[in-house]
Write a protein that holds these residues in place. Structure first.
Motif, PDB file in Angstrom:
ATOM      1  N   GLY A 103       0.966 -18.677  -6.928  1.00 45.87           N
ATOM      2  CA  GLY A 103      -0.310 -18.194  -7.444  1.00 45.87           C
ATOM      3  C   GLY A 103      -1.025 -17.283  -6.478  1.00 45.87           C
ATOM      4  O   GLY A 103      -2.226 -17.020  -6.618  1.00 45.87           O
ATOM      5  N   ALA A 104      -0.309 -16.740  -5.504  1.00 48.13           N
ATOM      6  CA  ALA A 104      -0.925 -15.966  -4.424  1.00 48.13           C
ATOM      7  C   ALA A 104      -0.788 -14.468  -4.658  1.00 48.13           C
ATOM      8  O   ALA A 104       0.142 -14.000  -5.303  1.00 48.13           O
ATOM      9  CB  ALA A 104      -0.301 -16.334  -3.086  1.00 48.13           C
ATOM     10  N   ALA A 105      -1.730 -13.720  -4.090  1.00 49.71           N
ATOM     11  CA  ALA A 105      -1.665 -12.260  -4.020  1.00 49.71           C
ATOM     12  C   ALA A 105      -1.479 -11.911  -2.553  1.00 49.71           C
ATOM     13  O   ALA A 105      -2.426 -11.988  -1.764  1.00 49.71           O
ATOM     14  CB  ALA A 105      -2.930 -11.634  -4.580  1.00 49.71           C
ATOM     15  N   LEU A 106      -0.274 -11.548  -2.183  1.00 50.87           N
ATOM     16  CA  LEU A 106       0.110 -11.387  -0.777  1.00 50.87           C
ATOM     17  C   LEU A 106       0.136  -9.904  -0.424  1.00 50.87           C
ATOM     18  O   LEU A 106       0.936  -9.139  -0.947  1.00 50.87           O
ATOM     19  CB  LEU A 106       1.478 -12.017  -0.550  1.00 50.87           C
ATOM     20  N   LYS A 107      -0.734  -9.511   0.481  1.00 49.12           N
ATOM     21  CA  LYS A 107      -0.905  -8.097   0.808  1.00 49.12           C
ATOM     22  C   LYS A 107       0.088  -7.648   1.882  1.00 49.12           C
ATOM     23  O   LYS A 107       0.280  -8.328   2.880  1.00 49.12           O
ATOM     24  CB  LYS A 107      -2.328  -7.831   1.287  1.00 49.12           C
ATOM     25  N   VAL A 108       0.703  -6.485   1.647  1.00 46.67           N
ATOM     26  CA  VAL A 108       1.553  -5.833   2.643  1.00 46.67           C
ATOM     27  C   VAL A 108       1.117  -4.372   2.693  1.00 46.67           C
ATOM     28  O   VAL A 108       1.909  -3.455   2.589  1.00 46.67           O
ATOM     29  CB  VAL A 108       3.047  -5.928   2.275  1.00 46.67           C
ATOM     30  N   GLU A 109      -0.191  -4.165   2.863  1.00 47.90           N
ATOM     31  CA  GLU A 109      -0.776  -2.816   2.767  1.00 47.90           C
ATOM     32  C   GLU A 109      -1.425  -2.358   4.072  1.00 47.90           C
ATOM     33  O   GLU A 109      -2.190  -1.414   4.081  1.00 47.90           O
ATOM     34  CB  GLU A 109      -1.791  -2.746   1.616  1.00 47.90           C
ATOM     35  N   GLY A 110      -1.079  -3.047   5.149  1.00 53.11           N
ATOM     36  CA  GLY A 110      -1.552  -2.619   6.452  1.00 53.11           C
ATOM     37  C   GLY A 110      -3.029  -2.818   6.685  1.00 53.11           C
ATOM     38  O   GLY A 110      -3.615  -2.190   7.574  1.00 53.11           O
ATOM     39  N   GLY A 111      -3.670  -3.693   5.897  1.00 51.39           N
ATOM     40  CA  GLY A 111      -5.092  -3.980   6.109  1.00 51.39           C
ATOM     41  C   GLY A 111      -6.037  -3.047   5.378  1.00 51.39           C
ATOM     42  O   GLY A 111      -7.245  -3.017   5.677  1.00 51.39           O
ATOM     43  N   ILE A 112      -5.532  -2.279   4.400  1.00 46.42           N
ATOM     44  CA  ILE A 112      -6.383  -1.332   3.672  1.00 46.42           C
ATOM     45  C   ILE A 112      -7.503  -2.024   2.900  1.00 46.42           C
ATOM     46  O   ILE A 112      -8.661  -1.588   2.916  1.00 46.42           O
ATOM     47  CB  ILE A 112      -5.529  -0.468   2.720  1.00 46.42           C
ATOM     48  N   VAL A 139      -2.546   8.368   4.666  1.00 44.08           N
ATOM     49  CA  VAL A 139      -3.114   7.047   4.928  1.00 44.08           C
ATOM     50  C   VAL A 139      -4.318   7.175   5.854  1.00 44.08           C
ATOM     51  O   VAL A 139      -5.388   6.598   5.602  1.00 44.08           O
ATOM     52  CB  VAL A 139      -2.052   6.112   5.536  1.00 44.08           C
ATOM     53  N   THR A 140      -4.170   7.928   6.916  1.00 40.43           N
ATOM     54  CA  THR A 140      -5.257   8.097   7.887  1.00 40.43           C
ATOM     55  C   THR A 140      -6.484   8.763   7.263  1.00 40.43           C
ATOM     56  O   THR A 140      -7.625   8.357   7.512  1.00 40.43           O
ATOM     57  CB  THR A 140      -4.774   8.938   9.084  1.00 40.43           C
ATOM     58  N   GLY A 187       0.857  -1.179   0.000  1.00 40.29           N
ATOM     59  CA  GLY A 187       0.000   0.000   0.000  1.00 40.29           C
ATOM     60  C   GLY A 187       0.891   1.225   0.000  1.00 40.29           C
ATOM     61  O   GLY A 187       2.028   1.166  -0.471  1.00 40.29           O
ATOM     62  N   PRO A 188       0.408   2.365   0.517  1.00 37.96           N
ATOM     63  CA  PRO A 188       1.273   3.536   0.627  1.00 37.96           C
ATOM     64  C   PRO A 188       2.536   3.179   1.404  1.00 37.96           C
ATOM     65  O   PRO A 188       2.477   2.604   2.483  1.00 37.96           O
ATOM     66  CB  PRO A 188       0.405   4.538   1.394  1.00 37.96           C
ATOM     67  N   ILE A 246      -3.014  -0.522  10.321  1.00 38.36           N
ATOM     68  CA  ILE A 246      -1.798  -0.036  10.983  1.00 38.36           C
ATOM     69  C   ILE A 246      -1.771   1.492  11.085  1.00 38.36           C
ATOM     70  O   ILE A 246      -0.967   2.048  11.828  1.00 38.36           O
ATOM     71  CB  ILE A 246      -0.522  -0.548  10.289  1.00 38.36           C
ATOM     72  N   ARG A 247      -2.651   2.176  10.337  1.00 41.62           N
ATOM     73  CA  ARG A 247      -2.816   3.632  10.430  1.00 41.62           C
ATOM     74  C   ARG A 247      -1.542   4.410  10.098  1.00 41.62           C
ATOM     75  O   ARG A 247      -1.276   5.460  10.669  1.00 41.62           O
ATOM     76  CB  ARG A 247      -3.291   4.034  11.834  1.00 41.62           C
ATOM     77  N   ARG A 248      -0.780   3.897   9.177  1.00 35.80           N
ATOM     78  CA  ARG A 248       0.436   4.574   8.736  1.00 35.80           C
ATOM     79  C   ARG A 248       0.883   3.949   7.424  1.00 35.80           C
ATOM     80  O   ARG A 248       0.382   2.893   7.017  1.00 35.80           O
ATOM     81  CB  ARG A 248       1.559   4.429   9.770  1.00 35.80           C
ATOM     82  N   ALA A 249       1.839   4.605   6.796  1.00 38.48           N
ATOM     83  CA  ALA A 249       2.467   4.005   5.622  1.00 38.48           C
ATOM     84  C   ALA A 249       3.470   2.946   6.069  1.00 38.48           C
ATOM     85  O   ALA A 249       4.034   3.021   7.167  1.00 38.48           O
ATOM     86  CB  ALA A 249       3.173   5.087   4.809  1.00 38.48           C
TER      87      ALA A 249
END
Length: 264
Positions: free
Chosen positions: A250-259, A215-216, A185-186, A224-227
């Motif tokens: 075949g996965a889409a793995l998110k590292v976007e803090g739960g957005i 982000v907020t 994410g951001p 996580i309320r932050r970049a």
């Protein structure tokens, strides 16, 4: 968990700064022979110096090519004919809605963000499959799922990467090669911080503060309320490239803090 990649050759596209540089640094720290890429030789040389400063004894080299073009990919592959790990990180972003984005800009987004990964994957996948081991990672984005109307062409390319990574994973079934997408994410990358630098100066704030407030204010579902930091994104990529991640493909793995507000 001790991630050991000694003896593996890793290519990270668009890795002279930002998330790409953090990924290249992490791969080098794990023992991989790491090839850094950027369009300009001075930027590539600077990235190599930064990696070696953080990872003494790192096995790292650089190849300056514009991988947003067929000619650039061809020149790169001539210098690096084989790879065990390919991280398709090259990409750019910027504002633009359906009315303001011209045809030429759509084409540029497609060539840089999508076709660079297609061409690089095509160059290295067959060799990985013949050797029965390989890792390919596409750096997508949460914008590929939550399409931003004010960054439409960018979001489109990130959705395309998800389709391509899933399809290539199926193509490489039972070969020992895994193919995944990682969705930041951001992120507090140089590019994102530069984009908000002028606004930050006008507000008397640091770029980090402005990006975290962004982000907020605009990503209300963020948990996580932050970049994120570039290292936090890189950590996921390094794991996906590891021996330990052999059942993740075949996965889409998110590292976007739960957005992205979904449990799937």
């Amino acid at each position: 968990m001790n991630i050991e990649l000694s003896g593996k050759r890793a290519v990270v596209t668009g890795s002279s700064s930002g998330i790409g540089l953090a990924i290249a640094t992490g791969l080098a720290a794990s023992g991989a022979q790491t090839i850094v890429n950027g369009r300009k030789q001075d930027a590539v040389d600077n990235a190599i110096e930064r990696i070696k400063a953080g990872v003494p004894g790192a096995n790292v080299r650089g190849v300056a090519c514009d991988l947003g073009t067929l000619e650039g990919v061809t020149a790169f592959v001539e210098q690096v004919p084989e790879a065990d790990i390919l991280v398709n990180n090259l990409g750019f972003f910027g504002p633009g809605d359906i009315l303001s984005t011209a045809d030429a800009e759509w084409e540029r987004y497609f060539q840089v963000n999508v076709m660079s990964g297609v061409r690089m994957t095509r160059a290295y996948l067959d060799g990985m499959m013949r050797r029965h081991w390989g890792r390919i990672v596409f750096i997508s984005s949460e914008s590929g799922l939550a399409i931003p109307p004010d960054m439409l062409a960018y979001g489109f390319t990130k959705t395309a990467q998800l389709s391509i990574s899933r399809g290539v994973a199926k193509f490489a079934a039972n070969s020992g090669v895994t193919v995944n997408a990682v969705l930041p994410g951001p992120t507090l990358s140089e590019g994102a911080l530069d984009m908000v630098a002028e606004s930050a100066k006008a507000q008397g704030k640091t770029p980090d503060q402005v990006l975290n407030e962004f982000v907020t204010n605009t990503r209300g579902s963020s948990i996580i309320r932050r970049a994120a930091t570039t290292e936090e994104v890189a950590n996921m990529v390094i794991y996906v490239c590891s021996q330990q991640a052999s059942a993740t493909t075949g996965a889409a793995l998110k590292v976007e803090g739960g957005i992205v507000d979904t449990i799937a």
